[in-house]
Design a protein around this motif. Structure first.
Motif, PDB file in Angstrom:
ATOM      1  N   LYS A   1       0.964  -1.119   0.039  1.00  0.00           N
ATOM      2  CA  LYS A   1       0.012  -0.120   0.021  1.00  0.00           C
ATOM      3  C   LYS A   1       0.780   1.320   0.136  1.00  0.00           C
ATOM      4  CE  LYS A   1      -4.045  -1.825   2.423  1.00  0.00           C
ATOM      5  NZ  LYS A   1      -4.744  -1.780   3.888  1.00  0.00           N
ATOM      6  N   VAL A   2       1.921   1.276   0.850  1.00  0.00           N
ATOM      7  CA  VAL A   2       2.821   2.391   0.785  1.00  0.00           C
ATOM      8  C   VAL A   2       3.472   2.701  -0.470  1.00  0.00           C
ATOM      9  CG1 VAL A   2       4.751   3.149   1.918  1.00  0.00           C
ATOM     10  CG2 VAL A   2       3.230   2.263   3.539  1.00  0.00           C
ATOM     11  N   MET A   3       4.136   1.558  -1.181  1.00  0.00           N
ATOM     12  CA  MET A   3       4.748   1.735  -2.280  1.00  0.00           C
ATOM     13  C   MET A   3       3.703   2.242  -3.241  1.00  0.00           C
ATOM     14  SD  MET A   3       7.933   1.216  -1.849  1.00  0.00           S
ATOM     15  CE  MET A   3       8.390   1.240  -3.537  1.00  0.00           C
ATOM     16  N   GLU A   4       2.506   1.895  -3.567  1.00  0.00           N
ATOM     17  CA  GLU A   4       1.814   2.237  -4.504  1.00  0.00           C
ATOM     18  C   GLU A   4       1.343   3.510  -4.251  1.00  0.00           C
ATOM     19  OE1 GLU A   4      -1.764  -0.491  -4.190  1.00  0.00           O
ATOM     20  OE2 GLU A   4      -0.614  -2.024  -5.479  1.00  0.00           O
ATOM     21  N   LEU A   5       1.031   3.965  -3.047  1.00  0.00           N
ATOM     22  CA  LEU A   5       0.817   5.434  -2.706  1.00  0.00           C
ATOM     23  C   LEU A   5       2.057   6.276  -3.143  1.00  0.00           C
ATOM     24  CD1 LEU A   5      -1.329   7.691  -1.766  1.00  0.00           C
ATOM     25  CD2 LEU A   5      -0.151   7.361   0.310  1.00  0.00           C
TER      26      LEU A   5
ATOM     27  N   THR B   1       8.718   9.761  -1.835  1.00  0.00           N
ATOM     28  CA  THR B   1       9.382   8.622  -1.095  1.00  0.00           C
ATOM     29  C   THR B   1       8.429   7.846  -0.473  1.00  0.00           C
ATOM     30  OG1 THR B   1       9.912   9.978   0.897  1.00  0.00           O
ATOM     31  CG2 THR B   1      11.517   9.935  -1.040  1.00  0.00           C
ATOM     32  N   PRO B   2       8.729   6.682  -0.107  1.00  0.00           N
ATOM     33  CA  PRO B   2       7.790   5.522   0.739  1.00  0.00           C
ATOM     34  C   PRO B   2       7.791   6.128   2.024  1.00  0.00           C
ATOM     35  CG  PRO B   2       9.499   4.344  -0.632  1.00  0.00           C
ATOM     36  CD  PRO B   2       9.910   5.852  -0.883  1.00  0.00           C
TER      37      PRO B   2
ATOM     38  N   ALA C   1       4.052   8.798   5.913  1.00  0.00           N
ATOM     39  CA  ALA C   1       3.605   9.647   6.993  1.00  0.00           C
ATOM     40  C   ALA C   1       2.277  10.162   6.308  1.00  0.00           C
ATOM     41  CB  ALA C   1       4.828  10.756   6.924  1.00  0.00           C
ATOM     42  N   ARG C   2       1.989  10.468   5.356  1.00  0.00           N
ATOM     43  CA  ARG C   2       0.615  11.015   4.724  1.00  0.00           C
ATOM     44  C   ARG C   2      -0.267  10.111   5.011  1.00  0.00           C
ATOM     45  NH1 ARG C   2      -1.257  14.808   2.110  1.00  0.00           N
ATOM     46  NH2 ARG C   2       0.624  16.053   1.761  1.00  0.00           N
ATOM     47  N   MET C   3      -0.231   8.857   4.999  1.00  0.00           N
ATOM     48  CA  MET C   3      -1.217   7.771   5.321  1.00  0.00           C
ATOM     49  C   MET C   3      -1.438   7.882   6.479  1.00  0.00           C
ATOM     50  SD  MET C   3      -0.043   4.288   3.078  1.00  0.00           S
ATOM     51  CE  MET C   3      -1.219   3.260   4.325  1.00  0.00           C
TER      52      MET C   3
END
Length: 83
Positions: free
Chosen positions: A16-20, A27-28, A33-35
């Motif tokens: 999920k982090v990488m897709e976002l 950067t991941p 942090a945004r998530m």
């Protein structure tokens, strides 16, 4: 970094982090942090709604605003021989 119950849970979170990060072009670490910021804000808004109150915090947009390109008037240094 949060603790995960299993390796599969870790892999799902990482995906999920990488897709976002790819979608936003960051950067991941920034994407995670945004998530987390969005999740915390939504938890606060849900808690306020359960109490019958309205949250004063606006929702965080998932896609950050793109900075505007600098204009010519923004460059006021002498070495550019503008004057």
């Amino acid at each position: 970094m949060p603790r995960f119950a299993s390796h599969a849970e870790y892999c799902r979170h990482h995906r999920k982090v990488m897709e976002l990060a790819l979608e936003l072009g960051v950067t991941p670490i920034e994407a995670e942090a945004r998530m987390k910021a969005v999740e915390m804000r939504e938890q606060h808004r849900a808690k306020m709604a359960r109490r019958g109150l309205r949250s004063a915090l606006p929702p965080i947009p998932l896609i950050p605003e793109q900075p505007a390109a600098p204009r010519f008037d923004d460059f006021d240094t002498r070495w550019m021989m503008r004057d």
